[in-house]
Write a protein that holds these residues in place. Sequence first.
Motif, PDB file in Angstrom:
ATOM      1  N   GLN A 114       0.724  -1.022  -0.072  1.00 45.90           N
ATOM      2  CA  GLN A 114       0.087  -0.101  -0.129  1.00 45.90           C
ATOM      3  C   GLN A 114       1.081   1.270   0.098  1.00 45.90           C
ATOM      4  N   SER A 115       2.093   1.374   0.614  1.00 45.79           N
ATOM      5  CA  SER A 115       2.952   2.151   0.671  1.00 45.79           C
ATOM      6  C   SER A 115       3.584   2.539  -0.812  1.00 45.79           C
ATOM      7  N   GLY A 116       3.513   1.683  -1.561  1.00 45.46           N
ATOM      8  CA  GLY A 116       4.498   1.927  -3.056  1.00 45.46           C
ATOM      9  C   GLY A 116       5.870   2.000  -2.907  1.00 45.46           C
ATOM     10  N   LEU A 117       6.465   1.423  -1.637  1.00 50.47           N
ATOM     11  CA  LEU A 117       7.924   1.592  -1.224  1.00 50.47           C
ATOM     12  C   LEU A 117       8.535   0.748  -2.590  1.00 50.47           C
ATOM     13  N   PRO A 118       9.571   1.602  -3.118  1.00 48.11           N
ATOM     14  CA  PRO A 118      10.396   0.872  -4.275  1.00 48.11           C
ATOM     15  C   PRO A 118      11.496  -0.143  -3.747  1.00 48.11           C
ATOM     16  N   VAL A 119      11.432  -1.490  -4.211  1.00 44.99           N
ATOM     17  CA  VAL A 119      12.457  -2.285  -3.633  1.00 44.99           C
ATOM     18  C   VAL A 119      13.046  -2.965  -4.983  1.00 44.99           C
ATOM     19  N   SER A 120      14.311  -3.263  -5.213  1.00 47.43           N
ATOM     20  CA  SER A 120      14.740  -3.856  -6.451  1.00 47.43           C
ATOM     21  C   SER A 120      14.356  -5.357  -6.488  1.00 47.43           C
ATOM     22  N   ASP A 121      14.488  -5.785  -7.836  1.00 47.23           N
ATOM     23  CA  ASP A 121      14.296  -7.282  -7.827  1.00 47.23           C
ATOM     24  C   ASP A 121      15.286  -8.060  -7.178  1.00 47.23           C
ATOM     25  N   LEU A 122      16.473  -7.536  -6.709  1.00 45.78           N
ATOM     26  CA  LEU A 122      17.315  -8.153  -5.755  1.00 45.78           C
ATOM     27  C   LEU A 122      16.722  -8.806  -4.582  1.00 45.78           C
ATOM     28  N   PHE A 123      15.805  -8.100  -4.090  1.00 48.59           N
ATOM     29  CA  PHE A 123      15.013  -8.470  -2.981  1.00 48.59           C
ATOM     30  C   PHE A 123      13.475  -8.557  -3.189  1.00 48.59           C
ATOM     31  N   PRO A 124      13.046  -9.447  -3.760  1.00 46.57           N
ATOM     32  CA  PRO A 124      11.466  -9.624  -4.144  1.00 46.57           C
ATOM     33  C   PRO A 124      10.940  -9.814  -2.819  1.00 46.57           C
ATOM     34  N   HIS A 125      11.404 -10.991  -1.992  1.00 46.26           N
ATOM     35  CA  HIS A 125      10.564 -11.427  -0.955  1.00 46.26           C
ATOM     36  C   HIS A 125      10.667 -10.091   0.132  1.00 46.26           C
ATOM     37  N   MET A 126      11.571  -9.335   0.270  1.00 46.72           N
ATOM     38  CA  MET A 126      11.645  -8.238   1.018  1.00 46.72           C
ATOM     39  C   MET A 126      10.678  -7.374   0.520  1.00 46.72           C
ATOM     40  N   GLY A 127      10.308  -7.137  -0.870  1.00 45.70           N
ATOM     41  CA  GLY A 127       9.467  -6.361  -1.372  1.00 45.70           C
ATOM     42  C   GLY A 127       7.945  -6.615  -0.799  1.00 45.70           C
ATOM     43  N   SER A 128       7.736  -7.840  -0.442  1.00 41.55           N
ATOM     44  CA  SER A 128       6.562  -8.546  -0.103  1.00 41.55           C
ATOM     45  C   SER A 128       6.190  -7.889   1.275  1.00 41.55           C
ATOM     46  N   VAL A 129       7.137  -7.419   1.996  1.00 41.02           N
ATOM     47  CA  VAL A 129       6.997  -6.876   3.397  1.00 41.02           C
ATOM     48  C   VAL A 129       7.335  -5.424   3.379  1.00 41.02           C
ATOM     49  N   ALA A 130       7.282  -4.932   2.114  1.00 37.27           N
ATOM     50  CA  ALA A 130       7.542  -3.466   2.181  1.00 37.27           C
ATOM     51  C   ALA A 130       6.888  -2.429   3.168  1.00 37.27           C
ATOM     52  N   ASP A 131       5.678  -2.718   3.366  1.00 38.92           N
ATOM     53  CA  ASP A 131       4.801  -2.243   4.440  1.00 38.92           C
ATOM     54  C   ASP A 131       5.153  -1.873   5.836  1.00 38.92           C
ATOM     55  N   GLU A 132       6.103  -3.031   6.046  1.00 42.42           N
ATOM     56  CA  GLU A 132       6.692  -3.082   7.418  1.00 42.42           C
ATOM     57  C   GLU A 132       8.081  -2.437   7.386  1.00 42.42           C
ATOM     58  N   LEU A 133       8.606  -2.015   6.429  1.00 41.86           N
ATOM     59  CA  LEU A 133      10.259  -1.513   6.234  1.00 41.86           C
ATOM     60  C   LEU A 133       9.993  -0.046   6.437  1.00 41.86           C
ATOM     61  N   CYS A 134      11.195   0.613   7.108  1.00 39.10           N
ATOM     62  CA  CYS A 134      11.397   1.983   7.160  1.00 39.10           C
ATOM     63  C   CYS A 134      12.801   2.028   6.680  1.00 39.10           C
ATOM     64  N   VAL A 135      12.815   2.451   5.406  1.00 40.84           N
ATOM     65  CA  VAL A 135      14.273   2.585   4.813  1.00 40.84           C
ATOM     66  C   VAL A 135      14.893   3.916   4.930  1.00 40.84           C
ATOM     67  N   VAL A 136      15.937   3.963   5.590  1.00 37.32           N
ATOM     68  CA  VAL A 136      16.861   5.088   5.767  1.00 37.32           C
ATOM     69  C   VAL A 136      17.698   5.294   4.779  1.00 37.32           C
ATOM     70  N   ARG A 137      17.739   6.167   3.631  1.00 37.44           N
ATOM     71  CA  ARG A 137      18.505   6.249   2.544  1.00 37.44           C
ATOM     72  C   ARG A 137      19.491   7.184   2.732  1.00 37.44           C
ATOM     73  N   SER A 138      19.617   7.815   3.901  1.00 35.39           N
ATOM     74  CA  SER A 138      20.956   8.698   4.109  1.00 35.39           C
ATOM     75  C   SER A 138      21.736   8.451   5.231  1.00 35.39           C
ATOM     76  N   MET A 139      22.031   7.196   5.356  1.00 37.49           N
ATOM     77  CA  MET A 139      22.924   6.950   6.329  1.00 37.49           C
ATOM     78  C   MET A 139      24.415   7.120   5.940  1.00 37.49           C
ATOM     79  N   THR A 140      25.174   7.539   6.921  1.00 40.20           N
ATOM     80  CA  THR A 140      26.643   7.625   6.606  1.00 40.20           C
ATOM     81  C   THR A 140      27.506   7.298   7.553  1.00 40.20           C
ATOM     82  N   ALA A 141      28.688   6.734   7.071  1.00 40.72           N
ATOM     83  CA  ALA A 141      29.484   6.403   8.159  1.00 40.72           C
ATOM     84  C   ALA A 141      30.876   7.156   7.825  1.00 40.72           C
ATOM     85  N   LYS A 142      31.996   6.952   8.577  1.00 40.60           N
ATOM     86  CA  LYS A 142      33.177   7.841   8.678  1.00 40.60           C
ATOM     87  C   LYS A 142      34.246   7.021   8.093  1.00 40.60           C
TER      88      LYS A 142
END
Length: 479
Positions: A114-142
């Motif tokens: 329902q969220s329309g969260l984009p997930v690549s075909d690398l992870f189709p099963h994770m796509g099936s639980v996309a409405d449970e995922l909170c994706v942080v696209r702005s993580m950084t490391a040092k």
Amino acid sequence: MNTPHTRRQMLQRASTGFGMAALTGLMSQQQAKAAASEASTAALAHRAKKFAPKARSVIFCYMSGGVSHVDSFDPKPMLAKYAGQPMPGEVKRTQFNNNGTVQPAHWAYKQYGQSGLPVSDLFPHMGSVADELCVVRSMTAKFSEHAQGNFFMHTGFPFLGYPSAGAWTSYGLGSDSSDLPGYVVLQSGGAAAPHGGVGLFSNGFLPAIHQASIVRADEGEPVDNIQPREPAAMQRKRLDFIGAMDKNFARAVDNNMHVEAAIKNYEMAWRMQSAVPELCDITGETESTKKMYGMNDADPKTAAYARQCLLARRLVERGVRFIELSSLGYNIGGGNAANPWDHHGDLVKGHGKMGYQVDQPIAALIKDLRSRGLLDSTLVIWAGEFGRTPFAQGANGRDHNPYGFSIWMAGGGVKGGHVHGATDDFGYQAVEQVSSVYDLWATVLYLMGIDHEALTYRYSGRDLRLTDVHGHVMRGVIA
């Protein structure tokens, strides 16, 4: 400093010298002692609770080596537009500095749920639980080197000697389990510790009761010497004798908490002799559950990782506070046992194999937790030490990229079907709601009911903490 190796020695001493502790006939005799031990262990915990907790347990799916975010959870159409061209703008020095042209995503994206969260075909099963995922696209490391990056992601510091996030969580909250450690690292199929070694799971300067126990999920003896070598009665006598000596020593050193923690480790080792084999015995799980996780998969590494995911759910059910899972390498393109996702070459083949390995088991874990009413109280984290470059390394790989990458969380009080932050048009650097490893752990501790600034330990004249002097709770990810 106590290390997981030290803990192994403790377990060896306890189990080799004492034999099977938890035979049915002796369990009733030991209930009072177990309760006393649990209370004493709780006294060793910091218990810096400041908030009503949203989660009680953490499952850390660690993707050692660095997953390509632009191939998984961060779609960038500009990569296709500029494919084969030099990367626009400044390119910072990379690990190998063999930088090629812009490389588009190798897997197509779909919108899920329902969220329309984009997930690549690398992870189709994770796509099936996309409405449970909170994706942080702005993580950084040092850090862009594996060992430093692994230590930084686990401890907030880039080198050996500091407690892991799991140890800090155990220290802050204690354990809901009297028979299993508060912090468990699962391995299977020959999985190895990431670069940096078992020190990544250390208690550092915290009391030894908070360090991780490594459980090899698919071996006959999941923990060294967990099976008894002596009759129970002899074991009990040895344990009582050594326990009395240890308590006398503890009194002589003014009940030093590190000595107390060592005593508690022996007692935990005693109880683990029945709890660990019972945990790893999955004969009672239904065939449909095993199939859902992928335990019968033709790829033995996928089946091995599926076992870890299933045991992670069983550990949550038994009250274990912090669980880390270990992915397995295929020796493709630079990704080996210690850094399975590290594909400097042959990225399509390497990421394809790794994606297949973890995709179905992790999605099944989320579904299983949800169906059992455990997801709301369990925080699942999926992360590596950094991401990968949007431009090629050589012809067909990607180099390390700590400047902007994706992680996700699920359950445990976070917004499902949500995206937090963004990288630039090429997925190179975080530009919106820029987040750090310190922010990640500040948020995790908050969701567990702890103020990250209050969770401290006095060491070498300084009040140290997991987030050092940094970190802010990512309010935007909290439901």
